[in-house]
Write an enzyme that holds these catalytic residues in place. Structure first.
Site, PDB file in Angstrom:
ATOM      1  N   HIS A 106     -40.767 -93.926  -6.964  1.00 40.01           N
ATOM      2  CA  HIS A 106     -41.363 -92.667  -7.434  1.00 40.01           C
ATOM      3  C   HIS A 106     -42.392 -92.122  -6.467  1.00 40.01           C
ATOM      4  O   HIS A 106     -43.015 -92.867  -5.714  1.00 40.01           O
ATOM      5  CB  HIS A 106     -42.016 -92.899  -8.802  1.00 40.01           C
ATOM      6  CG  HIS A 106     -42.830 -94.174  -8.866  1.00 40.01           C
ATOM      7  ND1 HIS A 106     -44.174 -94.201  -8.695  1.00 40.01           N
ATOM      8  CD2 HIS A 106     -42.453 -95.479  -9.026  1.00 40.01           C
ATOM      9  CE1 HIS A 106     -44.609 -95.452  -8.772  1.00 40.01           C
ATOM     10  NE2 HIS A 106     -43.579 -96.257  -8.962  1.00 40.01           N
ATOM     11  N   ASP A 115     -46.525-107.123 -10.436  1.00 42.12           N
ATOM     12  CA  ASP A 115     -46.590-105.708 -10.032  1.00 42.12           C
ATOM     13  C   ASP A 115     -48.042-105.260 -10.133  1.00 42.12           C
ATOM     14  O   ASP A 115     -48.660-105.359 -11.191  1.00 42.12           O
ATOM     15  CB  ASP A 115     -45.673-104.878 -10.956  1.00 42.12           C
ATOM     16  CG  ASP A 115     -45.356-103.504 -10.380  1.00 42.12           C
ATOM     17  OD1 ASP A 115     -46.195-102.956  -9.626  1.00 42.12           O
ATOM     18  OD2 ASP A 115     -44.280-102.964 -10.697  1.00 42.12           O
ATOM     19  N   GLU A 125     -38.936 -99.381  -5.092  1.00 39.83           N
ATOM     20  CA  GLU A 125     -38.968-100.662  -5.804  1.00 39.83           C
ATOM     21  C   GLU A 125     -37.600-101.087  -6.338  1.00 39.83           C
ATOM     22  O   GLU A 125     -37.286-100.850  -7.489  1.00 39.83           O
ATOM     23  CB  GLU A 125     -39.997-100.647  -6.939  1.00 39.83           C
ATOM     24  CG  GLU A 125     -39.963 -99.483  -7.883  1.00 39.83           C
ATOM     25  CD  GLU A 125     -41.067 -99.587  -8.955  1.00 39.83           C
ATOM     26  OE1 GLU A 125     -41.388-100.705  -9.385  1.00 39.83           O
ATOM     27  OE2 GLU A 125     -41.586 -98.545  -9.360  1.00 39.83           O
ATOM     28  N   ASP A 169     -48.979 -98.845  -5.266  1.00 41.43           N
ATOM     29  CA  ASP A 169     -48.168 -99.562  -6.252  1.00 41.43           C
ATOM     30  C   ASP A 169     -47.311-100.551  -5.463  1.00 41.43           C
ATOM     31  O   ASP A 169     -46.544-100.144  -4.576  1.00 41.43           O
ATOM     32  CB  ASP A 169     -47.309 -98.509  -6.970  1.00 41.43           C
ATOM     33  CG  ASP A 169     -46.543 -99.054  -8.160  1.00 41.43           C
ATOM     34  OD1 ASP A 169     -46.578-100.269  -8.398  1.00 41.43           O
ATOM     35  OD2 ASP A 169     -45.889 -98.230  -8.845  1.00 41.43           O
ATOM     36  N   HIS A 198     -46.209 -91.635 -11.683  1.00 38.23           N
ATOM     37  CA  HIS A 198     -44.874 -91.067 -11.513  1.00 38.23           C
ATOM     38  C   HIS A 198     -45.015 -89.565 -11.272  1.00 38.23           C
ATOM     39  O   HIS A 198     -45.202 -88.798 -12.201  1.00 38.23           O
ATOM     40  CB  HIS A 198     -43.969 -91.388 -12.709  1.00 38.23           C
ATOM     41  CG  HIS A 198     -43.517 -92.819 -12.687  1.00 38.23           C
ATOM     42  ND1 HIS A 198     -42.320 -93.212 -12.124  1.00 38.23           N
ATOM     43  CD2 HIS A 198     -44.125 -93.952 -13.089  1.00 38.23           C
ATOM     44  CE1 HIS A 198     -42.221 -94.531 -12.213  1.00 38.23           C
ATOM     45  NE2 HIS A 198     -43.294 -95.004 -12.798  1.00 38.23           N
ATOM     46  N   GLU A 256     -41.678-104.248  -4.144  1.00 38.57           N
ATOM     47  CA  GLU A 256     -42.089-102.838  -4.083  1.00 38.57           C
ATOM     48  C   GLU A 256     -43.117-102.643  -2.986  1.00 38.57           C
ATOM     49  O   GLU A 256     -44.010-103.475  -2.807  1.00 38.57           O
ATOM     50  CB  GLU A 256     -42.707-102.433  -5.437  1.00 38.57           C
ATOM     51  CG  GLU A 256     -43.223-101.002  -5.475  1.00 38.57           C
ATOM     52  CD  GLU A 256     -43.688-100.568  -6.858  1.00 38.57           C
ATOM     53  OE1 GLU A 256     -44.012-101.455  -7.691  1.00 38.57           O
ATOM     54  OE2 GLU A 256     -43.733 -99.350  -7.108  1.00 38.57           O
TER      55      GLU A 256
END
Ligand code: CO
Length: 298
Positions: free
Chosen positions: A156, A85, A189, A96, A164, A284
């Site tokens: 998010h 990640d 994700e 992300d 977030h 993700e």
């Protein structure tokens, strides 16, 4: 393309994609987790970005928030399922993104299912789609393929210097969720596990990712210096001990960080593991909803 989207997102997206592509090709059995993390983070910097958080390496049931310790001895072994990640930011505009590599043929189909479910979820993204509808697609897509989503992890909203941003995109159907908005940036994700898994994660006792909550003065010269240094380097974004051993020695830094956690100046993120110890896969992407679909940034 809308002018309201900062150009940094597109640049950071290209960097994140490039790093993922390189890592997916190069990671192999016998590699040290420590080297993987350092390689990801230095590649991000050499391409003109900054890591938005320490590279997370989640092996098997380790699902999220594990990054290499200063003296990390762990290695990728034959039979492992490895989640990587990656976070990239430029001026706080964050990308992300994550992928999973399987070194175990028993889990190849789960890894593929997770990737396919993410693609299915992205295919319904556009301005106004409710977050819970995306959760429904992920939940149904997982179940149709014979797997179970991790229900207490979610995608998010991403905002400047905030990973977030207040809106969650669940991995299961949920009522009364907000609609996704055009020109906002979201990460989706899905995490999938096997049907015999619990389908949720719990904290274990390890913590090696931290973030600043407040900047109040402590009147301890060393701790005040450390807090200022954290603010200068990372603002409120997550960081890890590996990123601070140039200013404090290995023994000292962990103790100082723990003290700042106790004082509620830092938060520490517990390592999250699948509750029944089952293997988890994750993919993700970061994207922007538009009137007609989604722009995938990375
Ligand atoms: Co994320």
């Amino acid at each position: 393309m809308s002018l309201s989207i900062p150009q940094e997102y597109f640049k950071a997206g290209k960097i994140a994609s490039k790093v993922c592509e390189e890592m997916a090709k190069s990671i192999s059995i016998g590699d040290r987790v420590f080297d993987i993390c350092n390689k990801v983070e230095s590649m991000i910097k050499s391409l003109g970005g900054e890591p938005a958080f320490p590279c997370n390496v989640g092996i098997n049931s380790i699902t999220a928030h594990y990054t290499a310790e200063i003296d990390d001895e762990s290695i990728i072994r034959n039979g492992d399922v490895v989640k990587i990640d990656i976070g990239v930011h430029i001026n706080g505009y964050i990308i992300d993104t994550a992928f999973t590599l399987s070194f175990n043929p028993d889990y190849d189909s789960m890894v593929k299912a997770t990737k396919d479910v993410l693609d299915e979820a992205i295919s319904i993204v556009k301005n106004g789609v409710r977050a819970g509808e995306i959760g429904r697609v992920i939940e149904n897509g997982a179940s149709k393929r014979g797997f179970k989503p991790i229900s207490n992890l979610s995608g998010h909203l991403l905002q400047q210097y905030r990973i977030h941003g207040g809106v969650s995109i669940p991995n299961v159907w949920m009522a009364s969720t907000p609609p996704l908005k055009a020109n906002e940036v979201y990460a989706i994700e899905p995490f999938l596990t096997t049907l015999d898994g619990s389908g949720f994660v719990v904290d274990d006792n390890r913590r090696n990712i931290y973030a600043l909550i407040g900047r109040k003065r402590i009147r301890d010269k060393k701790l005040d210096f450390l807090v200022e240094e954290i603010w200068k380097r990372f603002k409120t974004l997550p960081f890890t001990t590996r990123w601070l051993i140039d200013i404090f020695n290995k023994k000292e830094i962990k103790k100082m960080l723990d003290k700042l956690v106790q004082m509620k100046i830092l938060r520490a993120y517990p390592v999250l593991v699948e509750a029944s110890g089952k293997v988890v896969a994750q993919f993700e992407h970061t994207l922007i909803p538009t009137e007609s679909g989604a722009i995938v940034l990375a």
